[in-house]
Design an enzyme around this catalytic site. Structure first.
Site, short mmCIF file in Angstrom:
data_model
loop_
_atom_site.label_atom_id
_atom_site.label_comp_id
_atom_site.label_asym_id
_atom_site.label_seq_id
_atom_site.Cartn_x
_atom_site.Cartn_y
_atom_site.Cartn_z
N CYS A 1 0.82 -1.21 0.00
CA CYS A 1 0.00 0.00 0.00
C CYS A 1 0.85 1.26 0.00
O CYS A 1 1.91 1.31 0.63
CB CYS A 1 -0.86 0.03 1.25
SG CYS A 1 -1.97 -1.37 1.35
N ARG B 1 5.25 0.34 -6.25
CA ARG B 1 5.29 -0.44 -5.01
C ARG B 1 4.41 -1.68 -5.11
O ARG B 1 4.56 -2.61 -4.33
CB ARG B 1 4.76 0.42 -3.84
CG ARG B 1 5.68 1.55 -3.48
CD ARG B 1 4.96 2.55 -2.58
NE ARG B 1 4.67 2.03 -1.27
CZ ARG B 1 5.46 2.15 -0.20
NH1 ARG B 1 6.61 2.77 -0.32
NH2 ARG B 1 5.11 1.67 0.97
N TRP C 1 -2.54 -2.82 -1.74
CA TRP C 1 -2.04 -4.16 -2.03
C TRP C 1 -2.72 -5.05 -0.99
O TRP C 1 -2.38 -5.01 0.19
CB TRP C 1 -0.52 -4.16 -1.89
CG TRP C 1 0.17 -5.38 -2.38
CD1 TRP C 1 0.53 -5.67 -3.66
CD2 TRP C 1 0.65 -6.49 -1.58
NE1 TRP C 1 1.19 -6.87 -3.72
CE2 TRP C 1 1.27 -7.40 -2.47
CE3 TRP C 1 0.60 -6.80 -0.22
CZ2 TRP C 1 1.84 -8.58 -2.03
CZ3 TRP C 1 1.18 -7.99 0.20
CH2 TRP C 1 1.79 -8.86 -0.70
N ASN D 1 -1.51 2.35 5.61
CA ASN D 1 -0.55 1.34 5.18
C ASN D 1 -0.09 0.62 6.44
O ASN D 1 0.37 1.27 7.37
CB ASN D 1 0.63 2.02 4.46
CG ASN D 1 1.82 1.09 4.24
OD1 ASN D 1 2.96 1.52 4.27
ND2 ASN D 1 1.57 -0.18 4.03
N GLY D 2 -0.27 -0.70 6.46
CA GLY D 2 0.14 -1.44 7.65
C GLY D 2 -0.83 -2.56 7.92
O GLY D 2 -1.53 -3.03 7.02
N GLU E 1 19.88 -16.03 -7.01
CA GLU E 1 19.36 -14.75 -7.50
C GLU E 1 18.85 -14.89 -8.95
O GLU E 1 17.81 -14.32 -9.30
CB GLU E 1 20.47 -13.69 -7.40
CG GLU E 1 20.15 -12.32 -7.94
CD GLU E 1 18.94 -11.64 -7.27
OE1 GLU E 1 18.42 -12.15 -6.27
OE2 GLU E 1 18.51 -10.61 -7.81
N LYS F 1 15.10 -14.05 -10.12
CA LYS F 1 14.79 -13.10 -11.21
C LYS F 1 13.89 -13.76 -12.24
O LYS F 1 12.95 -13.15 -12.72
CB LYS F 1 16.07 -12.61 -11.92
CG LYS F 1 16.95 -11.66 -11.18
CD LYS F 1 16.39 -10.26 -11.02
CE LYS F 1 15.57 -10.13 -9.76
NZ LYS F 1 16.23 -9.84 -8.53
N GLU G 1 10.19 -14.31 -10.78
CA GLU G 1 9.34 -13.13 -10.56
C GLU G 1 9.01 -12.39 -11.86
O GLU G 1 7.94 -11.80 -11.97
CB GLU G 1 9.92 -12.19 -9.50
CG GLU G 1 11.23 -11.54 -9.85
CD GLU G 1 11.82 -10.71 -8.71
OE1 GLU G 1 11.07 -10.16 -7.89
OE2 GLU G 1 13.06 -10.63 -8.66
N HIS H 1 21.63 -35.11 -4.28
CA HIS H 1 20.90 -35.42 -3.04
C HIS H 1 19.39 -35.20 -3.21
O HIS H 1 18.68 -35.05 -2.23
CB HIS H 1 21.44 -34.58 -1.89
CG HIS H 1 22.89 -34.82 -1.62
ND1 HIS H 1 23.37 -36.02 -1.17
CD2 HIS H 1 23.98 -34.02 -1.80
CE1 HIS H 1 24.69 -35.95 -1.05
NE2 HIS H 1 25.09 -34.76 -1.43
N LYS I 1 7.00 -3.88 -4.47
CA LYS I 1 8.40 -3.46 -4.43
C LYS I 1 8.88 -3.33 -2.99
O LYS I 1 9.98 -3.73 -2.65
CB LYS I 1 8.54 -2.12 -5.16
CG LYS I 1 9.95 -1.58 -5.20
CD LYS I 1 10.83 -2.42 -6.08
CE LYS I 1 12.28 -1.97 -6.10
NZ LYS I 1 13.14 -3.01 -6.68
#
Ligand code: AGP
Length: 595
Positions: free
Chosen positions: A2, A27, A72, A98-99, A468, A472, A475, A491, A590
């Site tokens: 948010c 965001r 969000w 927001n929260g 990483e 990438k 997402e 394994h 974000k």
């Protein structure tokens, strides 16, 4: 996550709020809304639309005080009813939040019992009703009273019909006020403010603040307190695409400059940092590093670097895991890494680590962020605003800083130190060369786009690069990518290998080289196609695998910084081929401001 915006001044509020909301879109959000106060009325418009669509589809709103929100969803599905702003029963008080309000169910039950009518499933909606309950003619006092009932995290902005003010309150979630002459814009982050001002004030935990066109009245722990003004270094142009079709590509291309500027800025803090990291009593102690997602991966690179060059033990923890440990085990100094400096999990981990008496250093990209305020010492990556949800330039800047810290911290001979500094200084040139000359990654992206699963394997210092690369890919392209330590394949993951599961092997010319060749042979035997990221001219690997991506030669110690660029580009082109919304992947935010 948010994003909130609030405006008070002498201009029409709505166009300014919409513009600022547009700057918070990066965001991540699923719905948005606006509330404008005009004398005795508050008009609210909200929907599950993009910000531009909401603005385009609503009649012009008249008024010089207002709120905006990008939501969000965390509590209640994305819908018009659940979108913010939320209002009280009489439609006189509007709130954006927001929260996360942890005790909202019990509050809601009590308020319903007192006759309040709710219209959404959100936790936020208890706020306008609580404020309504405590309202006795002055909004600031009602907000101050209402937040005493709340458990959890919040950054809120509140307006009330008939009162020419905006009230803000903050507890754990970010909130910054931008100052213009007799105008004020409050927002969740500074990206929203750049088009209007570079003068800002940051709120601290527990602050409540009344803003009118006359000024800001801030209450800290109930006491009227002066806020200090700070300057933002970022420029409005930093948030624009600048001719690229996606922010991710723009940000990948900015990496050489970002490394150079980050390393130059580090020179100014290096001595202070070494003072903290390296007093004799600290030398044999371990260093705890924490972060989330990509920032966690850069911490993992840090572990390999520190242990390789100076033999100082490093423990890397996911912040979200550390937060639920019975005991936090930290020595004298810890390092938190976060692009935004606002990731709730990381902030919570930092609070827990600090409570043990451990000193806290942070690496962050955002000056004034909550993390930088919590840390004993902040070191900044000079990446400028990163808009694409998928982090690229901030990862490389974090890693560059970790190299610089490690080299300046190392008790090694001066010639070796100079060599390493020179090697690190060359990386931006090599990345630029690679970005200019690489020719097959776009084609490879088209090829990779046809698969559902991809394995990323590496050893040693490049193992975090495999993690990483996989992050990438998943997402941006929604392909399942899995990063694995190459030696671990036997394994378990070997069971996955067949001709439909390509493996991407990251191979460096260090002590892991021969073992990686063995692993690649093992993968080939299981008929999986292998793409290898190798140093240019590596015939041995080229002969073994199906396709190679060649990166320029460098000391293998620095190879993660080149190899990761190859994987960023590969993820980008794969996502492009699949028609994915590269910069704003579904379900992601974000800045993750909830735990
Ligand atoms: C990765 O591309 C994401 N942006 C994500 O994993 C991110 O690194 C994570 O959410 C942590 O964010 P921070 O660096 O702002 O703390």
């Amino acid at each position: 996550m948010c994003g909130i915006v609030a405006y008070i001044g002498f201009q029409p509020a709505a166009p300014i709020i919409y513009k600022c909301l547009g700057k918070l879109e990066y965001r991540g959000y699923d719905s948005c809304g606006i509330a404008i106060s005009n004398r005795d009325n508050i008009t609210v418009e909200k929907d599950t639309k993009r910000v531009a669509a909401l603005q385009f589809n609503t009649l012009p709103l008249d008024g010089k005080i207002g709120l905006g929100h990008t939501r969000w969803a965390t509590c209640g599905e994305p819908s018009r009813a659940n979108a913010h702003p939320h209002v009280d029963c009489l439609h006189k008080i509007a709130v954006v939040h927001n929260g996360n309000i942890e005790n909202f169910e019990e509050l809601r039950k009590a308020l319903v019992g007192e006759g309040h009518i709710f219209t959404s499933e959100t936790d936020t909606e208890v706020l306008p009703h609580l404020i309504e309950k405590y309202y006795e003619g002055e909004l600031g006092q009602a907000v101050t009273r209402a937040i005493k009932d709340i458990r959890g995290s919040f950054a809120i902005a509140v307006i009330c019909a008939g009162e020419e003010k905006v009230v803000l309150a903050k507890q754990k979630s970010p909130l910054v006020i931008g100052l213009i002459d007799k105008e004020y814009i409050a927002a969740s982050d500074i990206a929203a403010l750049l088009d209007y001002t570079d003068r800002v004030m940051y709120l601290e935990e527990g602050d409540v603040c009344n803003i009118t066109t006359v000024g800001i009245e801030l209450y800290r722990n109930g006491v009227l307190t002066e806020l200090t003004e700070e300057r933002i270094a970022w420029k409005p142009a930093d948030t624009r695409l600048g001719g690229f079709s996606h922010y991710m590509m723009k940000e990948i291309n900015e990496q050489p400059r970002v490394i150079t500027e980050t390393l130059a800025a580090f020179e100014g803090v290096s001595e202070k940092l070494i003072g903290l990291l390296d007093p004799p009593e600290n030398r044999r102690t371990s260093l705890l590093m924490v972060g989330c997602g990509t920032s966690y991966h850069s911490a993992l690179v840090g572990k390999y670097i520190f242990e390789e060059l100076i033999g100082r033990p490093v423990n890397v923890e996911l912040a979200s895991e550390l937060n639920y440990r019975a005991n936090v085990i930290a020595d004298k100094v810890a390092l938190a890494i976060s692009q935004s400096g606002e990731t709730a999990d990381t902030l919570q981990a930092v609070r827990r680590i600090k409570a043990t008496g451990c000193k806290m250093v942070c690496i962050t990209n955002v000056e004034g962020s909550q993390l930088s305020r919590l840390a004993d010492l902040s070191i900044y990556t000079k990446a400028g605003p990163e808009i694409s949800v998928a982090s690229t330039k901030t990862f490389i800047a974090q890693v560059a800083l970790l190299y610089a810290i490690c080299i300046s911290h190392a008790n090694i001979d001066e010639i070796l130190k100079k060599d390493l500094e020179r090697g690190l200084g060359q990386i931006p040139i090599l990345i630029r060369q690679f970005l200019n000359e690489q020719s097959n990654i776009e084609t490879l992206g088209r090829y990779l786009a046809t698969f559902n699963n991809v394995l990323f394997v590496a050893r040693g210092i490049n193992y975090p690069v495999a993690l990483e690369g996989a992050l990438k890919l998943k997402e941006t392209s929604y392909i399942h990518g899995e990063g694995y330590a190459a030696g671990e394949l036997k394994h378990g993951p070997f069971a996955l290998l067949d001709s439909n599961t390509p493996a991407i092997a990251i191979v460096a010319h260090d002590r892991t080289y021969e073992a990686m060749l063995t692993n690649i042979r093992e993968i080939k035997t299981r008929k999986a196609p292998v793409i290898a990221v190798v140093e240019e001219g590596d015939k041995e690997v080229a002969d073994l695998v199906d396709i190679v991506i060649e990166v320029p030669h460098t000391d293998p110690f620095f190879s993660p910084m080149l190899n990761v660029v190859a994987l960023q580009l590969l993820a980008y082109y794969t996502a492009l081929e699949r028609g994915c919304p590269i910069d704003f992947p579904r379900n992601l935010a974000k800045t993750v401001t909830v735990e």
